[in-house]
Design an enzyme around this catalytic site. Structure first.
Site, PDB file in Angstrom:
ATOM      1  N   HIS A   1     -10.029  -6.608   4.101  1.00  0.00           N
ATOM      2  CA  HIS A   1      -8.885  -6.573   4.869  1.00  0.00           C
ATOM      3  C   HIS A   1      -8.636  -5.598   5.018  1.00  0.00           C
ATOM      4  O   HIS A   1      -9.228  -4.622   4.842  1.00  0.00           O
ATOM      5  CB  HIS A   1      -7.913  -6.909   3.345  1.00  0.00           C
ATOM      6  CG  HIS A   1      -6.530  -6.836   4.470  1.00  0.00           C
ATOM      7  ND1 HIS A   1      -5.205  -5.701   4.988  1.00  0.00           N
ATOM      8  CD2 HIS A   1      -5.545  -7.645   4.515  1.00  0.00           C
ATOM      9  CE1 HIS A   1      -5.074  -6.469   5.154  1.00  0.00           C
ATOM     10  NE2 HIS A   1      -4.705  -6.713   5.662  1.00  0.00           N
TER      11      HIS A   1
ATOM     12  N   GLU B   1      -6.716  -9.941  12.726  1.00  0.00           N
ATOM     13  CA  GLU B   1      -5.790  -9.024  12.391  1.00  0.00           C
ATOM     14  C   GLU B   1      -6.570  -8.163  12.866  1.00  0.00           C
ATOM     15  O   GLU B   1      -6.852  -6.886  12.361  1.00  0.00           O
ATOM     16  CB  GLU B   1      -5.619  -8.517  11.187  1.00  0.00           C
ATOM     17  CG  GLU B   1      -5.324 -10.395   9.828  1.00  0.00           C
ATOM     18  CD  GLU B   1      -4.707  -9.581   8.761  1.00  0.00           C
ATOM     19  OE1 GLU B   1      -3.994 -10.240   7.751  1.00  0.00           O
ATOM     20  OE2 GLU B   1      -4.922  -8.819   8.031  1.00  0.00           O
TER      21      GLU B   1
END
Ligand SMILES: O=C[C@H](O)COP(=O)(O)O
Length: 262
Positions: free
Chosen positions: A99, A171
């Site tokens: 992430h 993302e």
């Protein structure tokens, strides 16, 4: 028609008590919702480590549970780390890898992401492999950069002869924690490219591409043709919002079926 995958990461927003209350509310919504009951939507939830086992119990039968990170190694003297083996042992099926916040705040490098992706697959977990560009660009170059990130992350696993199911979470870094997601056309273009790329990788057949970065109710219908689902953060903090997304899964599928798509 394949189910849409709807994932939520709670990051470090909630206390343990609030996580349990949220999981109970989500379980109630999901058990009653036709999108989940009929297999049109598949849910996964990623709470913080300490709430994982309780979430597995509360969400049994309605949502897979995952962890936000895992160790590169499977056991040993690694104080503070949690292995993929233990994450799988307690009933998780997915684990987040790479992430943007782990890269930016905790110094995770490409080499770490490669090792953690391999550790996930080695332990039978589907990595939720986060990729994305730092700055808004033209979608074609962004897609190429994301494909590079995916291939780099999978390279150690490939070298070890592993295969499995990967969930690529596209993302854009600039859309995480923002007021609104990237524009639908931008998302569609990058995700379509990523899906074509994964489809050409037989060792990771069945892998999916979902979009995250200020994703919220109202977005799925705009991008549904080119994504396999959503990865929600803040905009799933109310169980009602997740219910809205599940409603949208049904309306989107109906619209696509009527148009002969997907
Ligand atoms: O893990 C989820 C993503 O980073 C998106 O978070 P956000 O929707 O709060 O921007």
């Amino acid at each position: 028609m394949a189910p849409y995958l709807v994932g939520v990461s709670l990051k470090m927003y909630f206390s343990h008590a609030r996580t349990l209350a949220w999981c109970s509310a989500v379980a109630e919504v999901a058990r009653a919702h036709p999108a989940v009951r009929d297999g049109a939507a598949e849910l996964f939830v990623i709470p913080s480590y300490l709430s994982v086992t309780a979430a597995v119990d509360l969400l049994r039968g309605v949502a897979a549970v995952g962890a936000q990170d895992l160790a590169m190694e499977d056991e040993g003297a690694f104080t503070g780390e949690v292995s993929g083996a233990e994450i799988a042992e307690v009933g998780c099926r997915v684990v987040e890898v790479g992430h943007a916040e782990r890269r930016r705040l905790f110094g995770e490098t490409d080499a770490v992401v490669r090792a953690k992706t391999d550790a996930a697959l080695r332990n039978g977990l589907a990595p939720v492999l986060c990729v994305g560009e730092a700055e808004r660009g033209d979608p074609e170059s962004v897609a190429q950069e994301c494909v590079r990130q995916v291939d780099d992350a999978l390279s150690s696993a490939r070298a070890a002869g592993r295969n499995g199911h990967v969930i690529v979470a596209y993302e854009p870094l600039w859309a995480i924690g923002a007021d609104s997601p990237a524009e639908p056309d931008y998302i569609r273009s990058v995700c379509a490219h990523l899906r074509r790329h994964l489809d050409s990788s037989p060792d990771f057949a069945g892998s999916r591409v979902i979009y995250g970065g200020s994703a919220r109710p109202g977005l799925l219908g705009e991008i549904a043709d080119d994504v396999d689902g959503l990865f929600l953060g803040r905009f799933a903090h109310r169980a009602e919002s997740l219910e809205e997304v599940l409603d949208e899964v049904l309306s989107t599928r109906a619209a696509l079926q009527a148009a002969g798509g997907r």
